[in-house]
Design a protein around this motif. Structure first.
Motif, PDB file in Angstrom:
ATOM      1  N   ASP A  73      68.500  18.239  46.958  1.00  0.00           N
ATOM      2  CA  ASP A  73      67.696  17.006  46.989  1.00  0.00           C
ATOM      3  C   ASP A  73      67.223  16.623  45.593  1.00  0.00           C
ATOM      4  N   SER A 102      61.051  26.645  56.618  1.00  0.00           N
ATOM      5  CA  SER A 102      60.342  25.618  57.389  1.00  0.00           C
ATOM      6  C   SER A 102      60.416  24.315  56.606  1.00  0.00           C
ATOM      7  N   PRO A 103      60.618  23.169  57.280  1.00  0.00           N
ATOM      8  CA  PRO A 103      60.848  23.027  58.725  1.00  0.00           C
ATOM      9  C   PRO A 103      62.287  23.393  59.096  1.00  0.00           C
ATOM     10  N   ILE A 104      62.483  23.712  60.357  1.00  0.00           N
ATOM     11  CA  ILE A 104      63.796  24.053  60.905  1.00  0.00           C
ATOM     12  C   ILE A 104      63.961  23.328  62.236  1.00  0.00           C
ATOM     13  N   GLU A 106      66.536  21.379  59.369  1.00  0.00           N
ATOM     14  CA  GLU A 106      66.324  20.374  58.325  1.00  0.00           C
ATOM     15  C   GLU A 106      67.610  20.259  57.517  1.00  0.00           C
ATOM     16  N   THR A 107      67.957  19.028  57.128  1.00  0.00           N
ATOM     17  CA  THR A 107      69.182  18.780  56.372  1.00  0.00           C
ATOM     18  C   THR A 107      68.837  18.487  54.916  1.00  0.00           C
ATOM     19  N   TYR A 108      69.606  19.097  53.997  1.00  0.00           N
ATOM     20  CA  TYR A 108      69.401  18.940  52.561  1.00  0.00           C
ATOM     21  C   TYR A 108      70.698  18.461  51.910  1.00  0.00           C
ATOM     22  N   GLU A 133      72.727  21.755  56.697  1.00  0.00           N
ATOM     23  CA  GLU A 133      71.615  21.889  57.634  1.00  0.00           C
ATOM     24  C   GLU A 133      71.117  23.332  57.651  1.00  0.00           C
TER      25      GLU A 133
END
Length: 647
Positions: A73, A102-104, A106-108, A133
């Motif tokens: 990101d 966390s969070p789960i 989650e996409t990066y 993900e």
């Protein structure tokens, strides 16, 4: 001077270009082949890309090297410098990302970028990116490889297992049957599937050669499972050499000899468990049934009459279950390799699936992913717990049949028999024996011990309550009617009373069978050779306040035979570690209505040492209870057996 240039103009331009360091070569570095699963767990993950020199010059970026960055990101999370690349040379660059927990899910947006080198003009190929993900670490990801299970997904129980995984076990499971529903599957596609487990679902169901995997597909599957350490499940007719001879190259992944021939058969409905505690049989009945009755079995065209014999397996393969009645034309075969797990279910469980089939498929996928469905078992309790006196310390010892480095021993100690707090160990040791602190063997306190095995990895402990202990009995000058509450390893009178032999005159017990006193005199001996916890024992002490210490095992219960022979009076011990009221301690344990009087000699009461209990006059009886360490006289009116509880 570039316009209408004369010779001197040209020479001057050349000199200026050389002096300023201009490089007329092509400088172009590029990144490609970003290799990382599409889904990862929140633990460090290696991400690899290929760095290539597409230019026509040796590239060292003016001796600065080539900087490669990993960004998530937009933020740099890792970097590496590649000193140089020759023309047309490529190198794999691996950088590491530690995804957040966390969070789960989650996409990066993850990118690997080569920083432009000097004089590089084409930078469009300097970066490769993809969305990744981060998923629940407990999620089991399954990819169905092109087979019957991808061609007939709605006839198979994939959605049922994925959507209702909690019915089948504790691990969530995500089964993808579309991504690898294709021909010419590549290793990169297997990587991108993010699968923990590949499932080859009865690939010979069509009985056509087109169901066979190509050589390159087999190589990709073998690499993904063996070298990249993932699980694999095969079912049904996947290894049917009658139609798919090349598929047998996959047999060793399941612990099966690839030189064997296999065919299909029907009518194989029922299986038995050979290893009932294995994860494969989590929530499975024994025997269990299958819905299709179709099975892969050894044989060329017809089934081999021996079925799945031991000789068919490789060293790493083992039978977890087989079909009944014999011969075993069906089997559950496991290969628990050091780096991966393979499981072969010869039954075509995906077709006409029963609940047992679905449960077995769930178990196979979860086990192949490296999970354990049966909860970790507590370690075996120590055997033969015993206690002894070593100097002024108490020593505990026990036997360990199968020592394991992660199985230690918690020591619990209490001052009373029911005073244990099993939530807080008193001490811990890695192996026997155990020596308590100095003074425990000689001080006037009572100590009780329990030793429990604990697996220091799982934290699970056994729950045994086997007790040993030390009891302190204070003797008074003159007559003492006592008892020893423990079961002792050495019951010889010399061993039991040796430590105080200089302080006593004699030890005696009354034999009701012959109505004779048996005595032992220190330094002299006598007919009394052994004592135990069923006996009342009379000790004549030379002085007050003699500490008499015994150690041993706390009995669960003790049987005292009160059969009348020469005398109806019995001088008995009290092998119990609590004070218990009369008449309950006698009446509730086998003697109700069988005795007429109970006596105890109390040396602390010089005026009236004899205390009695009369069951016909309990209110007028001064003896109201039995106490640990004391001996009692019971006058029987009939034969009886006293079953004394230990606690």
């Amino acid at each position: 001077m570039e316009k209408n240039s004369n010779w001197y103009d040209k020479q001057l331009l050349y000199n200026a270009i050389v002096w300023t360091g201009y490089d007329s070569g092509i400088h172009d570095v590029a990144l490609s082949n970003l290799t990382v699963p599409n889904r990862v767990r929140p633990s460090p993950v290696d991400i690899t890309a290929t760095l290539s020199n597409l230019g026509n010059v040796f590239e060292d970026n003016s001796a600065q090297g080539i900087d490669v960055y990993l960004t998530v990101d937009g933020f740099v999370v890792d970097q590496r410098n590649i000193p140089s690349l020759d023309m047309n040379e490529s190198k794999n660059v691996t950088l590491t990302w530690d995804p957040p927990g966390s969070p789960i899910p989650e996409t990066y947006y993850v990118c690997m970028r080569a920083w432009p080198v000097r004089w590089e003009t084409n930078t469009l190929n300097n970066e490769v990116c993809k969305n990744i993900e981060v998923i629940d670490p407990d999620l089991v990801i399954v990819a169905i490889v092109d087979s019957w299970g991808t061609d007939n997904p709605f006839a198979a129980p994939w959605d049922e297992i994925s959507n209702n995984w909690a019915t089948y076990g504790p691990h969530p499971i995500d089964i993808n049957y579309t991504y690898l529903d294709k021909e010419n599957i590549t290793l990169m596609e297997l990587v991108n599937s993010s699968a923990d487990v590949l499932v080859i679902s009865s690939s010979n169901s069509t009985m056509l050669p087109t169901a066979e995997f190509t050589v390159s597909e087999i190589d990709a599957i073998q690499t993904y499972v063996q070298a990249m350490e993932h699980g694999i499940v095969g079912t049904g007719l996947t290894l049917s050499t009658q139609y798919l001879p090349d598929n047998n190259q996959l047999a060793p992944l399941f612990g099966i000899d690839s030189a064997e021939s296999f065919t299909d058969t029907t009518g194989v409905w029922t299986y038995q468990q050979l290893q009932p505690t294995h994860s494969m049989f989590f929530q499975m009945p024994d025997p269990f049934s299958t819905g299709s009755g179709i099975s892969c079995t050894p044989g060329v065209v017809m089934p081999d009459p021996n079925g799945w014999a031991p000789s068919i397996l490789l060293t790493d393969g083992e039978y977890l279950g087989n079909s009944i009645p014999p011969p075993p034309y069906g089997a559950v075969i496991a290969n628990d390799n050091a780096s991966y797990r393979g499981i072969y279910l010869t039954s075509f469980m995906e077709m006409l699936s029963s609940h047992d089939d679905s449960q077995m498929l769930y178990n196979a996928m979860v086990w192949a992913a490296g999970r354990t469905l049966y909860p970790a078992l507590p370690p075996e309790p120590p055997e033969g717990l015993r206690i002894s006196i070593v100097g002024d310390r108490l020593k505990l010892n026990w036997t360990v049949d199968n020592p394991k480095p992660d199985v230690w021993f918690n020591i619990f100690r209490a001052l009373t028999i029911d005073g244990f707090n099993f939530n807080i160990p008193y001490d811990q040791v890695s192996a026997p024996p155990y020596l308590d602190i100095s003074g425990t063997a000689t001080d006037p306190s009572d100590y009780y011990y329990v030793v429990r095995a604990i697996n220091i990895t799982s934290g699970m402990s056994d729950d045994n309550t086997n007790k040993v202990g030390k009891f302190y009995n204070k003797l008074h000058k003159g007559t003492n009617d006592i008892s020893i509450p423990f079961e002792m390893r050495d019951s010889s009178v010399e061993a039991v009373f040796g430590a105080i032999s200089s302080e006593i005159v004699e030890v005696a017990v009354y034999d009701s069978t012959t109505a004779v006193w048996l005595r032992w005199i220190p330094g002299v001996g006598g007919p009394l050779t052994d004592v135990d916890n069923t006996m009342g024992i009379r000790v004549i002490s030379k002085r007050n306040n003699v500490g008499f210490i015994t150690v041993g095992r706390v009995p669960v219960n003790t049987t005292i035979d009160l059969t009348i022979h020469a005398d109806a009076w019995f001088f008995v011990g009290y092998p119990n570690f609590k004070t218990n009221a009369l008449p309950g301690i006698l009446d509730d344990y086998g003697l109700a209505g069988l005795y007429v009087l109970v006596l105890h000699y109390d040396p602390t009461d010089r005026k009236a040492p004899w205390k009695w209990y009369d069951p016909n006059d309990p209110g007028g009886s001064p003896l109201r209870e039995f106490e640990t360490g004391k001996g009692y006289w019971i006058l029987m009116s009939a034969n009886g057996t006293w079953m004394v509880p230990g606690e």
